[in-house]
Design a protein around this motif. Structure first.
Motif, mmCIF file in Angstrom:
data_model
loop_
_atom_site.group_PDB
_atom_site.id
_atom_site.type_symbol
_atom_site.label_atom_id
_atom_site.label_comp_id
_atom_site.label_asym_id
_atom_site.label_seq_id
_atom_site.Cartn_x
_atom_site.Cartn_y
_atom_site.Cartn_z
ATOM 1 N N ILE A 1 -6.334 0.256 4.900
ATOM 2 C CA ILE A 1 -7.054 0.104 6.172
ATOM 3 C C ILE A 1 -7.530 -1.331 6.330
ATOM 4 O O ILE A 1 -7.416 -1.929 7.400
ATOM 5 C CB ILE A 1 -8.219 1.108 6.251
ATOM 6 N N MET A 2 -8.051 -1.895 5.243
ATOM 7 C CA MET A 2 -8.518 -3.287 5.315
ATOM 8 C C MET A 2 -7.374 -4.260 5.545
ATOM 9 O O MET A 2 -7.536 -5.265 6.231
ATOM 10 C CB MET A 2 -9.273 -3.653 4.049
ATOM 11 N N LEU A 3 -6.209 -3.974 4.969
ATOM 12 C CA LEU A 3 -5.068 -4.858 5.159
ATOM 13 C C LEU A 3 -4.519 -4.794 6.584
ATOM 14 O O LEU A 3 -3.978 -5.767 7.083
ATOM 15 C CB LEU A 3 -3.963 -4.519 4.154
ATOM 16 N N LEU A 4 -4.643 -3.658 7.220
ATOM 17 C CA LEU A 4 -4.182 -3.539 8.610
ATOM 18 C C LEU A 4 -5.193 -4.100 9.602
ATOM 19 O O LEU A 4 -4.855 -4.381 10.742
ATOM 20 C CB LEU A 4 -3.870 -2.080 8.938
ATOM 21 N N THR A 5 -6.434 -4.268 9.160
ATOM 22 C CA THR A 5 -7.455 -4.887 9.997
ATOM 23 C C THR A 5 -7.227 -6.390 10.004
ATOM 24 O O THR A 5 -7.099 -7.000 8.954
ATOM 25 C CB THR A 5 -8.859 -4.588 9.432
ATOM 26 N N PRO A 6 -7.154 -7.005 11.189
ATOM 27 C CA PRO A 6 -6.910 -8.454 11.207
ATOM 28 C C PRO A 6 -8.075 -9.233 10.614
ATOM 29 O O PRO A 6 -9.231 -9.005 10.960
ATOM 30 C CB PRO A 6 -6.728 -8.786 12.687
ATOM 31 N N GLY A 7 -7.763 -10.111 9.712
ATOM 32 C CA GLY A 7 -8.779 -10.959 9.091
ATOM 33 C C GLY A 7 -8.382 -11.329 7.687
ATOM 34 O O GLY A 7 -7.652 -10.594 7.018
ATOM 35 N N ASP B 1 -8.445 -8.912 4.189
ATOM 36 C CA ASP B 1 -7.147 -8.885 3.503
ATOM 37 C C ASP B 1 -7.306 -9.130 2.009
ATOM 38 O O ASP B 1 -6.660 -8.460 1.202
ATOM 39 C CB ASP B 1 -6.199 -9.914 4.103
ATOM 40 N N VAL B 2 -8.140 -10.069 1.645
ATOM 41 C CA VAL B 2 -8.363 -10.345 0.219
ATOM 42 C C VAL B 2 -8.954 -9.109 -0.462
ATOM 43 O O VAL B 2 -8.493 -8.682 -1.527
ATOM 44 C CB VAL B 2 -9.289 -11.574 0.031
ATOM 45 N N LEU B 3 -9.948 -8.508 0.159
ATOM 46 C CA LEU B 3 -10.552 -7.299 -0.404
ATOM 47 C C LEU B 3 -9.540 -6.161 -0.431
ATOM 48 O O LEU B 3 -9.454 -5.405 -1.410
ATOM 49 C CB LEU B 3 -11.792 -6.907 0.405
ATOM 50 N N GLY B 4 -8.745 -6.030 0.626
ATOM 51 C CA GLY B 4 -7.733 -4.978 0.684
ATOM 52 C C GLY B 4 -6.674 -5.130 -0.392
ATOM 53 O O GLY B 4 -6.271 -4.156 -1.030
ATOM 54 N N PHE B 5 -6.197 -6.366 -0.610
ATOM 55 C CA PHE B 5 -5.200 -6.584 -1.652
ATOM 56 C C PHE B 5 -5.766 -6.256 -3.034
ATOM 57 O O PHE B 5 -5.055 -5.700 -3.872
ATOM 58 C CB PHE B 5 -4.683 -8.025 -1.626
ATOM 59 N N THR B 6 -7.019 -6.591 -3.281
ATOM 60 C CA THR B 6 -7.594 -6.277 -4.592
ATOM 61 C C THR B 6 -7.774 -4.773 -4.776
ATOM 62 O O THR B 6 -7.741 -4.283 -5.907
ATOM 63 C CB THR B 6 -8.941 -6.997 -4.816
ATOM 64 N N LEU B 7 -7.975 -4.039 -3.677
ATOM 65 C CA LEU B 7 -8.071 -2.579 -3.776
ATOM 66 C C LEU B 7 -6.705 -1.941 -4.013
ATOM 67 O O LEU B 7 -6.604 -0.897 -4.650
ATOM 68 C CB LEU B 7 -8.686 -1.994 -2.501
ATOM 69 N N VAL B 8 -5.659 -2.548 -3.498
ATOM 70 C CA VAL B 8 -4.321 -1.955 -3.575
ATOM 71 C C VAL B 8 -3.617 -2.293 -4.886
ATOM 72 O O VAL B 8 -2.945 -1.446 -5.471
ATOM 73 C CB VAL B 8 -3.472 -2.397 -2.359
ATOM 74 N N PHE B 9 -3.766 -3.522 -5.374
ATOM 75 C CA PHE B 9 -3.048 -3.932 -6.583
ATOM 76 C C PHE B 9 -3.543 -3.174 -7.802
ATOM 77 O O PHE B 9 -4.749 -3.033 -8.017
ATOM 78 C CB PHE B 9 -3.187 -5.433 -6.828
ATOM 79 N N PRO B 10 -2.619 -2.688 -8.642
ATOM 80 C CA PRO B 10 -3.029 -1.889 -9.796
ATOM 81 C C PRO B 10 -3.781 -2.668 -10.870
ATOM 82 O O PRO B 10 -4.484 -2.066 -11.677
ATOM 83 C CB PRO B 10 -1.702 -1.352 -10.354
ATOM 84 N N ALA C 1 0.839 -1.207 0.000
ATOM 85 C CA ALA C 1 0.000 0.000 0.000
ATOM 86 C C ALA C 1 0.870 1.252 0.000
ATOM 87 O O ALA C 1 0.559 2.232 -0.698
ATOM 88 C CB ALA C 1 -0.928 -0.009 1.212
ATOM 89 N N ARG C 2 1.957 1.237 0.745
ATOM 90 C CA ARG C 2 2.842 2.403 0.783
ATOM 91 C C ARG C 2 3.486 2.633 -0.584
ATOM 92 O O ARG C 2 3.581 3.771 -1.052
ATOM 93 C CB ARG C 2 3.910 2.197 1.850
ATOM 94 N N TYR C 3 3.939 1.564 -1.223
ATOM 95 C CA TYR C 3 4.543 1.683 -2.547
ATOM 96 C C TYR C 3 3.532 2.212 -3.564
ATOM 97 O O TYR C 3 3.837 3.131 -4.338
ATOM 98 C CB TYR C 3 5.096 0.325 -3.002
ATOM 99 N N GLU C 4 2.343 1.636 -3.586
ATOM 100 C CA GLU C 4 1.318 2.068 -4.545
ATOM 101 C C GLU C 4 0.871 3.506 -4.286
ATOM 102 O O GLU C 4 0.603 4.258 -5.216
ATOM 103 C CB GLU C 4 0.123 1.124 -4.515
ATOM 104 N N ALA C 5 0.790 3.886 -3.012
ATOM 105 C CA ALA C 5 0.416 5.263 -2.685
ATOM 106 C C ALA C 5 1.469 6.239 -3.196
ATOM 107 O O ALA C 5 1.137 7.322 -3.704
ATOM 108 C CB ALA C 5 0.231 5.407 -1.180
ATOM 109 N N ALA C 6 2.742 5.873 -3.082
ATOM 110 C CA ALA C 6 3.804 6.732 -3.603
ATOM 111 C C ALA C 6 3.702 6.865 -5.116
ATOM 112 O O ALA C 6 3.916 7.957 -5.672
ATOM 113 C CB ALA C 6 5.165 6.178 -3.199
ATOM 114 N N GLN C 7 3.373 5.774 -5.802
ATOM 115 C CA GLN C 7 3.218 5.814 -7.260
ATOM 116 C C GLN C 7 2.065 6.743 -7.658
ATOM 117 O O GLN C 7 2.195 7.553 -8.576
ATOM 118 C CB GLN C 7 2.967 4.405 -7.806
ATOM 119 N N VAL C 8 0.942 6.607 -6.974
ATOM 120 C CA VAL C 8 -0.228 7.424 -7.298
ATOM 121 C C VAL C 8 0.026 8.888 -6.952
ATOM 122 O O VAL C 8 -0.380 9.791 -7.681
ATOM 123 C CB VAL C 8 -1.482 6.879 -6.574
ATOM 124 N N TRP C 9 0.724 9.127 -5.853
ATOM 125 C CA TRP C 9 1.050 10.503 -5.457
ATOM 126 C C TRP C 9 1.937 11.153 -6.521
ATOM 127 O O TRP C 9 1.729 12.310 -6.895
ATOM 128 C CB TRP C 9 1.730 10.506 -4.100
#
Length: 133
Positions: free
Chosen positions: A85-91, A95-104, A49-57
């Motif tokens: 946020i979803m990836l930092l939430t335990p579960g 996590d699956v939903l969070g990864f799909t939101l983060v991956f380009p 998420a940090r890497y992708e955020a830097a790319q988008v920024w």
């Protein structure tokens, strides 16, 4: 349906689904391995998420410097923030939903539906925005 009812349904279903996932995975791989797997997905998710955020920024800054509106970059940033946020939430399900939101590669699916939702709200006159003076 009333938005409060939706919020209550979501706040009840998501934890129940995550507890089910914890029990299921811990039966397969054991309790400590499940705990380590949850920590591992959170750490990997935060890094991605940090890497992708830097790319988008960077993309948004380039668009602003060339006097363009960074609309897509803003939507991507919102997706990355929600995914982080979803990836930092335990579960596992979040996590699956969070990864799909983060991956380009999978983020355009969410971007499409988010833009359609915003367009519908604007057409209906239900979209509220705030302007600084």
């Amino acid at each position: 349906m009333n938005p409060i009812v939706w919020i209550l349904i979501v706040l009840t279903l998501i934890p129940a689904l995550e507890v089910y996932g914890f029990v299921l995975v811990s039966n397969w791989v054991g309790g400590w391995n499940t705990f380590l797997l949850i920590l591992l997905t959170s750490v990997i998710g935060a890094i991605v998420a940090r890497y992708e955020a830097a790319q988008v920024w960077g993309e948004a800054q380039k668009q602003l410097q060339s006097r363009q509106v960074p609309g897509r970059a803003v939507i991507d940033g919102l997706c990355i923030m929600a995914g982080g946020i979803m990836l930092l939430t335990p579960g596992f399900f979040t996590d699956v939903l969070g990864f799909t939101l983060v991956f380009p590669l999978t983020r355009p699916l969410y971007r499409h539906y988010l833009l359609k939702w915003i367009e519908k709200k604007m057409k209906d006159g239900n979209f509220i925005y705030f302007r600084r003076f």
